[in-house]
Design an enzyme around this catalytic site. Structure first.
Site, PDB file in Angstrom:
ATOM      1  N   CYS A  49     -10.763   3.586   1.993  1.00  0.00           N
ATOM      2  CA  CYS A  49     -10.420   4.086   3.314  1.00  0.00           C
ATOM      3  C   CYS A  49     -10.313   5.606   3.238  1.00  0.00           C
ATOM      4  O   CYS A  49     -10.394   6.197   2.157  1.00  0.00           O
ATOM      5  CB  CYS A  49      -9.095   3.483   3.780  1.00  0.00           C
ATOM      6  SG  CYS A  49      -7.697   3.948   2.723  1.00  0.00           S
ATOM      7  N   HIS A  75       7.901  -1.640  -3.005  1.00  0.00           N
ATOM      8  CA  HIS A  75       6.598  -0.983  -2.860  1.00  0.00           C
ATOM      9  C   HIS A  75       6.824   0.509  -2.634  1.00  0.00           C
ATOM     10  O   HIS A  75       7.705   0.916  -1.878  1.00  0.00           O
ATOM     11  CB  HIS A  75       5.828  -1.589  -1.690  1.00  0.00           C
ATOM     12  CG  HIS A  75       4.399  -1.141  -1.605  1.00  0.00           C
ATOM     13  ND1 HIS A  75       4.040   0.080  -1.081  1.00  0.00           N
ATOM     14  CD2 HIS A  75       3.245  -1.747  -1.990  1.00  0.00           C
ATOM     15  CE1 HIS A  75       2.725   0.203  -1.137  1.00  0.00           C
ATOM     16  NE2 HIS A  75       2.220  -0.894  -1.689  1.00  0.00           N
ATOM     17  N   GLU A 116       5.399   2.754  -0.936  1.00  0.00           N
ATOM     18  CA  GLU A 116       5.372   3.235   0.442  1.00  0.00           C
ATOM     19  C   GLU A 116       6.681   2.932   1.155  1.00  0.00           C
ATOM     20  O   GLU A 116       7.213   3.776   1.890  1.00  0.00           O
ATOM     21  CB  GLU A 116       4.199   2.604   1.194  1.00  0.00           C
ATOM     22  CG  GLU A 116       4.075   3.115   2.617  1.00  0.00           C
ATOM     23  CD  GLU A 116       2.995   2.408   3.407  1.00  0.00           C
ATOM     24  OE1 GLU A 116       3.180   2.276   4.628  1.00  0.00           O
ATOM     25  OE2 GLU A 116       1.977   1.988   2.802  1.00  0.00           O
ATOM     26  N   THR A 137       2.071   0.200   5.958  1.00  0.00           N
ATOM     27  CA  THR A 137       0.741   0.300   6.578  1.00  0.00           C
ATOM     28  C   THR A 137      -0.251  -0.739   6.077  1.00  0.00           C
ATOM     29  O   THR A 137      -1.319  -0.893   6.665  1.00  0.00           O
ATOM     30  CB  THR A 137       0.132   1.695   6.330  1.00  0.00           C
ATOM     31  OG1 THR A 137      -0.053   1.889   4.923  1.00  0.00           O
ATOM     32  CG2 THR A 137       1.009   2.798   6.898  1.00  0.00           C
ATOM     33  N   CYS A 172      -2.462   0.335   9.185  1.00  0.00           N
ATOM     34  CA  CYS A 172      -3.556   1.302   9.261  1.00  0.00           C
ATOM     35  C   CYS A 172      -4.862   0.658   9.704  1.00  0.00           C
ATOM     36  O   CYS A 172      -5.084  -0.545   9.531  1.00  0.00           O
ATOM     37  CB  CYS A 172      -3.711   2.043   7.930  1.00  0.00           C
ATOM     38  SG  CYS A 172      -4.937   1.395   6.807  1.00  0.00           S
TER      39      CYS A 172
END
Length: 332
Positions: free
Chosen positions: A34, A146, A148, A186, A216
């Protein structure tokens, strides 16, 4: 004669006719890198070119073994925490983002920081800060531990509660039913996230949505492509590492959408030949942190086993590109 499209793989082609009795591969498009991953990997590469090795990277730059190993061979040094970085050295923050405390720790050690956080993750960080300033309870849907999630929660630790799966819904407590909002990691399954949101809304009728979708575009696009091809697949192979959240979700999505079997493989050597017994149609996709060379290796291995027809399954075209961090942009 059935018209075919050259896929650039020895012995493999894409037929525009449906031939269900012939061994074939359905190849998901989009797949792989991505925009955020592409930016993060290039950030480390450019930092190595500009400064020379070693360039330190806090945590894996992206969750893919091949990418991390390749960058390590080029001179990147991966560490878990900033206190492992020599004072004054260069450190790159991974695509998953970091909490403000990490920036503070880096400043104390006089580290030269380069932030490779995906801009879509930064957007969620900004949302967390804004809602915290307005004294909202923030229900962060994601996986405990995680990177994130740790980074986002660190933006407003006194306001964020983690909701890890449906079981986490009942543990949530709020102070004001008029000031509660949900945000998300995301890289989650869209369907699973919406199920959690629906359950939260049963408890908190005034639960607010984020200003824009937190999951996302690339995560969603890859899941949609898998859903499109899975009903026709006896087997789906997802190229990706086990610590890649979005790759693991693709396996779950494939099974949920009708694939008879689905497995996660880092590369071609992970394919168990017993998986192919009695299989006519194999679906192939890859997570958002997977370079295309690994997918090509899987396709070549499948071609050796007689799956010599490759049919693209295209559900979206991606053109988004993110600018590199200013610290390593080419001079004008």
């Amino acid at each position: 004669m059935v018209p075919t499209i050259d896929m650039g793989i020895p012995g493999a082609s894409s037929s525009v006719a449906h031939v269900p009795t012939r061994r074939r591969v359905l190849l998901a498009e989009p797949r792989g890198y991505c925009a955020g991953v592409d930016r993060a990997v290039e950030t480390v590469e450019r930092a190595l070119e500009k400064h020379g090795p070693p360039v330190y990277v806090r945590h894996e730059i992206v969750h893919n073994r091949h990418v991390v190993d390749t960058l390590a061979k080029a001179g990147a040094v991966f560490v878990e925490e900033t206190d492992q970085v020599p004072e004054g050295a260069i450190v790159v923050f991974s695509a998953h983002g970091v909490a403000p405390t990490v920036y503070a720790a880096a400043a104390e050690r006089n580290l030269q920081t380069i932030d490779a956080t995906c801009p879509l993750v930064t957007k969620v960080h900004n949302e967390a800060r804004r809602f915290a300033r307005n004294d909202y309870d923030i229900l962060l849907i994601g996986h405990e531990g995680h990177e994130e999630v740790v980074g986002t929660a660190g933006e407003a630790p006194e306001h964020v509660q983690l909701v890890d799966g449906l079981d986490g819904v009942e543990r949530v407590t709020i102070r004001d039913e008029d000031k509660v909002v949900w945000l998300s990691q995301t890289t989650l399954s869209v369907d699973e996230t919406m199920e959690i949101v629906a359950r939260l809304r049963q408890r908190f009728a005034k639960l607010q949505d984020p200003p824009s979708d937190d999951i996302c575009y690339a995560t969603q696009n890859r899941q949609v492509a898998v859903k499109a091809m899975a009903p026709e697949c006896d087997l789906v192979l997802v190229v990706g590492s086990r610590n890649s959240s979005n790759s693991v979700r693709l396996v779950e999505v494939a099974l949920g959408a009708g694939a008879e079997a689905a497995y996660l493989v880092d590369w071609a050597d992970d394919i168990d030949q017993s998986w192919l017994q009695g299989v006519t149609t194999v679906g192939v996709t890859s997570g958002a942190s997977v370079p295309e060379v690994l997918v090509r290796g899987v396709l070549e291995r499948l071609a050796e086993s007689g799956y010599d027809m490759v049919q693209p399954v295209t559900t979206a075209n991606e053109t988004l590109v993110f600018a590199l961090p200013r610290e390593i942009r080419p001079a004008r």
